[in-house]
Structures are given as structure tokens and as C-alpha cells.
Write a protein that holds these residues in place. Structure first.
Motif, short mmCIF file in Angstrom:
data_model
loop_
_atom_site.label_atom_id
_atom_site.label_comp_id
_atom_site.label_asym_id
_atom_site.label_seq_id
_atom_site.Cartn_x
_atom_site.Cartn_y
_atom_site.Cartn_z
N UNK A 174 0.83 -1.21 0.00
CA UNK A 174 0.00 0.00 0.00
C UNK A 174 0.86 1.26 0.00
N UNK A 175 2.15 1.12 0.22
CA UNK A 175 3.05 2.25 0.33
C UNK A 175 3.33 2.83 -1.05
N UNK A 176 2.88 4.07 -1.29
CA UNK A 176 3.00 4.69 -2.61
C UNK A 176 4.46 4.87 -3.04
N UNK A 177 5.29 5.29 -2.11
CA UNK A 177 6.70 5.49 -2.45
C UNK A 177 7.34 4.17 -2.85
N UNK A 178 6.97 3.11 -2.15
CA UNK A 178 7.51 1.79 -2.46
C UNK A 178 6.99 1.30 -3.82
N UNK A 179 5.74 1.60 -4.12
CA UNK A 179 5.17 1.26 -5.43
C UNK A 179 5.93 1.97 -6.55
N UNK A 180 6.15 3.27 -6.37
CA UNK A 180 6.82 4.05 -7.41
C UNK A 180 8.26 3.59 -7.63
N UNK A 181 8.95 3.30 -6.54
CA UNK A 181 10.33 2.86 -6.69
C UNK A 181 10.41 1.51 -7.40
N UNK A 182 9.42 0.64 -7.15
CA UNK A 182 9.36 -0.65 -7.85
C UNK A 182 9.15 -0.43 -9.35
N UNK A 184 9.87 2.12 -11.17
CA UNK A 184 10.94 2.88 -11.84
C UNK A 184 12.31 2.21 -11.73
N UNK A 185 12.40 1.12 -11.01
CA UNK A 185 13.69 0.48 -10.75
C UNK A 185 14.12 -0.32 -11.99
#
Length: 581
Positions: A174-182, A184-185
Motif C-alpha cells: 500500500x506504500x506509494x513510495x515503495x510502489x513508485x520505486x518498484x 521505476x527500478x
């Protein structure tokens, strides 16, 4: 502390990437080792160091083969077992390079990484302090009906291929920052090979079923709203664990990325407490040396030794199976040898080693080919190859420190697995082969003569369990070998007769090669159908010893394990130990 990027070498000399963060306070004696989930890499696990906030621990995180900065086709490895072996190499590297003892190491692993670690704990019995497993992928949700069957069939038809992950970042956390980093990685690996996915299933089923062999303190986190893996195998694993210290948490509403979830403070608080509690108390190991008296393996072997009603479905099934095997022995050479000498005899093993189907006719050779291709016999041949690796490594270590190489094998069968391991480059100074069977001794002497090794090799008829047979050996052995003997006898007190004999005969700094059988998928077939050379009746009942139990028996005799090999199916282990006292 500045994070460092390094490489270590695996058993096949592949260099894998890892990240290392020294302890903030300069401590050098404790470590936490992190293992990422499938598709990811070490860079997405190092945040755990910040979340835990321990200043007195060093942190390590690897990139598995085919992931992140490590080599290999993306999402692939030669096998699942190879990746488990890579963990062993990584931990040995940490111990040797950083002088951090295994008992001062905690492991934290997610998803596929958690299954790799669980398999490693089962197969290698490492003496680590504790392990934290989050959402282990013991059974992936494939959603498509009969997907696993289809993957297996398709891989047989066309070889290895790749499957892309269907899971989007917003189903992982549910963590948006973690979603975005996934999203864009660039190092995220979307694909996973079919052989790794199928190997994951096979290893998981084995480890979950036999989790009682794992005694490491375990903390397990199960994500309650996991879209990726099933819950039941995780609960089964926990319930079967042999750990005297274990904790289970079901995190309601959590997605699969348990450590990277929105409210991950609910996870890290108990992890901190668990790790602190384990390191605040003295290191403890569960004593498994009395497993022959009471324990899961004793119960299992007693049940296999219990006769079946001849009129029950199982009784009728196995009676029919025995009849077919006796009938097949008329045409199949392997079945004939097993029937006449016992399926655990040196003659049978020598035939299995040669792996050349023979029979009275084409049908007999067809039966023999299938017999030789049984999973247990495939493992036996891999054990032979691993014994050769152990012999070569032991000879190299002895030569390096200027010690002579005097080999003593106490139950050699025909001795083929020892003699085949010798080359012009690794000839020992002497080889003494022994066996209690005159049939084996005669065949072994013939093998020695065929290879022209009479100048260094002898073969004598001697009982391995008589302690007097190890006294006053000249020259004293520096490399002892015991292969396939201890697995045939359930009584640990009996096993210690041979191990104590070795312990007294081999001087400090010498080596011992020993085998184990922590797992076998055909125990009932063996118990109900195969005759033993010990008594000639269809009751070859084996009591499996966990790797930890076998290692502890060897330690009691004064040895310390330094290396280990295991086949892909997790059936047979080969270990090398050094005499330390």
C-alpha cells in the motif's frame, strides 16, 4: 557507515554481487544478512538496516543469480538447488572474509528468498542465531487452472522458458513510495524461469513437510491480504517446525511486500524484540543426538515397520508391487541383483553407479532403464560425484599444510566411488578400503587390479563397527571416509562406534568425509518392497537423520564440518569435517 559494493565466489566460481554496510559503532562480531524476494535485488532490502536501527550489527544483502547486479539470465539460475548452495557459499564468505561466526548471524528473508533460506536451513543445518521469514512463497498463486502441470509439461517438451510476473506494484504494498520505486527500478526482473518456479514448488513441498528438521529460532510473518502466495503452506511450515523458539504473526490487511508495507512498524517492532532476545541469551542448539529414541524420524520409521493388513487397500497395493518387482527380476539385471544381494548392498550400488541398463531382452532393458532412473538412484550417482569433490578438496587441504594423504574407507562396498575419484593429479599416499562382505572385498580387489593401484591400495574384510579395528593403524589415516553406512542403521549408539574409532585413529588436522540422508520421497516403497542385505526380508526400513543430527554425531567424535554438498532433490548429503580435538 558507507555502503560497500562487493562480490563473492560461489561453488562453481560464479561471482555474485552483494552490499555490505559495516556496523555504525565499529563492532565486527555480529551481522544481519538480508535476502530479497523474487524479481528484486539487494538495493530494495537495505532499507531494513535503517528500519531496525541496530548500530552494533553489520548488514549484508546479496543479488541472487539472474537478479540485480549479479550475472546470469534475468530471473534464472542453473537450478533452485544451485541458488540454495549459493547461500551456503555467501555465508561461508562472510565467516571467512569478515570473521563473523554463524552463531552471531541473523537472517531476514522475503518471499522466494525466504523459501531459499528455509531450504538452506533444512539441507545444510547452519548454526545461525535466528531467522526472520516474511511471506515465504511456499505456494505461489498462479490463478490459471492446472498451471503448474502445464508448466512442467511444457518445460519437458521445449526445455526451459520464462514466465512474466502478473503482479503489479499496487498489489505488493500500500506504500506509494515503495510502489513508485518498484515501477521505476531498472534492476527489477519481471520474468522467472520455469525451472526455478517448478524447483521452488518442489523444494517448498519438501521443506514444509519436513520442517521438524529445522530447529533454528524462527520468526514468521504472514501477510493477511497476500495476492501472491497462499497462506496454508506457511502455517503448515510453522506448525511442523522443530524450533524450540518460534513466533508467528498474521498481519491483517498486509500485501506481499511485508517489510515494505505502509504500516511496517507493526512488523519491525517484534523483529527488533526477537533479535535482541536471541542475542541477549547464550547461543543454543537443540540436541538431536537422541532422535533414534524419540522424535519425528523414530515415529516415521516405526510406522513404516508396522505390517499392513494383507486385505487393506495399501496392503494389497504393496503386495502387488512386490509381485511385479519379483517378476521384473526375471528380465531386469538391476532388479535381479537387488533381489539376490539386497537393494542396499554394495553390489546393487556398484551397478547403479555404472548406470548401464541391462536385461535378458529389450523389455528387460526397458525395465532396467526405468529402475536406474528412479529418483533415489539418481541421487546416489550424484552422491558419488560429490564424494569425488570432497576427496579432491580434502587432498588439496592436506597437501597445502604438508600432511601425507592416507585414506581409510570403512564400508567401501566395491570401492568404485573412491577409486573413480583418484586421478594422476590427486593420488594419495595410501588407500585402505574395508568392508564386512567377502563379495564386496573380492570385487573391490578386482577394481584395484584393473586400475593398477596395487602399489597404494588394499582391500580387507573388516567390521566397521568394532572399535578395536581402528587401533594401531600404520600409517595413521589422515582422511577417513564413511559413505552410505550410517544411513542403514537407526541406532545412534551403534553409529558412534565407528565415529569414535575414526576420532581416535585420525590425528588432529585430518579430515573425515561422511554422508547423510535427511530426506527421501520413496521411504514407503523401500520399506514395503525392497529387501535389505542385512536380513534378506522386505523390510529395509530407514530412519532418516536430519543433517543437524548427523553433524552433531560427527562433532561428538571430535570433528567440525567445513563443507557440504547435496543433490538437487535434497536426498543425499556429503560433508567434509576436520578433526579438531
Amino acid at each position: 557507515m558507507i555502503e560497500q559494493e562487493k562480490f563473492f565466489k560461489t561453488a562453481d566460481n560464479t561471482e555474485l554481487f552483494y552490499r555490505y554496510r559495516p556496523a555504525k559503532n565499529g563492532s565486527k562480531d555480529k551481522a544481519i544478512v538480508l535476502f530479497h524476494r523474487g524479481h528484486e535485488h539487494s538495493g530494495r532490502m537495505m532499507f531494513v538496516a535503517d528500519e531496525l536501527g541496530f548500530d552494533d550489527f553489520a548488514y549484508f544483502a546479496w543479488d541472487a543469480r539472474g537478479h540485480g547486479n549479479s550475472p546470469g539470465e534475468r530471473g534464472d539460475s542453473p537450478s533452485f538447488g544451485t541458488s540454495v548452495s549459493d547461500i551456503q557459499a555467501f555465508m561461508q564468505h562472510i565467516e571467512q572474509e569478515y570473521q563473523i561466526a554463524p552463531e552471531n548471524i541473523c537472517v531476514i528473508a522475503q518471499s522466494v528468498g525466504a523459501v531459499l533460506v528455509a531450504t538452506w536451513l533444512h539441507d545444510y543445518a547452519p548454526k545461525i542465531r535466528c531467522a526472520v521469514l516474511t511471506s515465504p512463497a511456499f505456494k505461489v498463486k498462479l490463478y490459471v487452472p492446472f498451471a503448474r502441470t502445464g508448466l512442467a509439461l511444457w518445460s519437458k517438451l521445449r526445455g526451459n522458458f520464462f514466465v512474466n510476473s502478473y503482479v503489479k506494484a499496487h498489489y505488493l504494498t500500500h506504500n506509494k513510495a515503495r510502489q513508485n520505486s518498484f515501477n521505476q527500478d531498472p534492476l527489477i526482473t519481471r520474468a522467472i524461469s520455469a525451472r526455478i518456479l517448478l524447483g521452488l514448488y518442489e523444494a517448498a513441498e519438501r521443506v514444509v513437510a519436513d520442517a521438524q528438521a529445522i530447529t533454528t529460532p524462527i520468526q514468521l510473518f504472514i501477510s493477511g491480504a497476500d495476492w501472491v502466495v497462499h497462506h496454508k503452506p506457511q502455517h503448515d511450515f510453522y506448525n511442523h517446525l522443530g524450533s524450540h523458539i518460534k513466533e508467528r504473526y498474521v498481519m491483517d490487511g498486509f500485501y506481499h511486500d511485508t517489510l515494505g508495507e505502509e504500516n511496517n512498524h507493526l512488523v519491525f517492532a517484534p523483529i527488533r524484540r526477537f533479535i535482541c532476545a536471541r542475542f541477549d541469551e547464550p547461543f543454543q542448539m537443540v540436541d538431536c543426538k537422541q532422535a533414534h529414541i524419540a522424535g519425528a524420524s523414530r515415529i516415521e520409521s516405526d510406522e513404516l515397520a508396522t505390517p499392513l493388513s494383507p486385505y487393506s487397500p495399501r496392503g494389497l497395493f504393496w503386495a502387488g508391487y512386490r509381485t511385479l518387482m519379483k517378476l521384473g527380476a526375471r528380465w531386469s539385471e538391476g532388479l535381479r541383483i537387488g533381489k539376490e544381494t539386497g537393494y542396499d548392498s554394495g553390489s546393487t550400488l556398484d551397478y547403479v553407479y555404472q548406470n548401464q541398463p541391462q536385461g535378458a531382452n529389450t523389455f528387460g532393458r526397458f525395465i532396467d532403464k526405468n529402475y536406474l532412473n528412479a529418483i533415489g538412484w539418481r541421487g546416489i550417482r550424484q552422491r558419488k560425484a560429490n564424494i569425488a569433490k570432497a576427496i579432491n578438496l580434502a587432498i588439496e587441504k592436506l597437501r597445502t599444510v604438508g600432511k601425507p594423504v592416507h585414506v581409510l574407507d570403512i564400508a567401501s562396498g566395491h570401492g568404485r566411488y573412491v577409486l573413480d575419484a583418484l586421478t594422476a593429479q590427486n593420488h594419495p599416499d595410501s588407500v585402505r578400503l574395508r568392508d564386512y562382505s567377502p563379495i564386496n572385498v573380492k570385487a573391490g580387489r578386482q577394481l584395484i587390479a584393473e586400475r593398477g593401484l596395487q602399489d597404494i591400495a588394499t582391500f580387507n574384510e573388516i567390521n566397521a563397527f568394532d572399535p578395536e579395528n581402528y587401533q594401531d593403524l600404520s600409517p595413521p589415516p589422515t582422511l577417513g571416509i564413511v559413505s552410505g553406512l550410517h544411513e542403514l542403521f537407526a541406532d545412534n549408539d551403534l553409529i558412534m562406534h565407528s565415529l569414535n574409532g575414526f576420532g581416535k585413529a585420525i590425528e588432529q588436522g585430518g579430515y573425515l568425509i561422511y554422508t547423510g540422508q535427511p530426506w527421501h520421497p520413496q521411504l514407503e516403497l523401500i520399506a514395503r518392497c525392497l529387501t535389505s542385505h542385512k536380513d534378506g526380508r522386505p523390510n529395509w526400513v530407514m530412519r532418516r537423520r536430519s543433517q543437524q543430527e548427523m553433524d552433531q554425531l560427527v562433532e561428538q567424535a571430535g570433528f567440525q564440518k567445513v563443507h557440504q554438498w547435496i543433490d538437487e532433490d535434497g536426498i543425499f548429503t556429503v560433508s567434509l569435517a576436520i578433526k579438531i580435538k
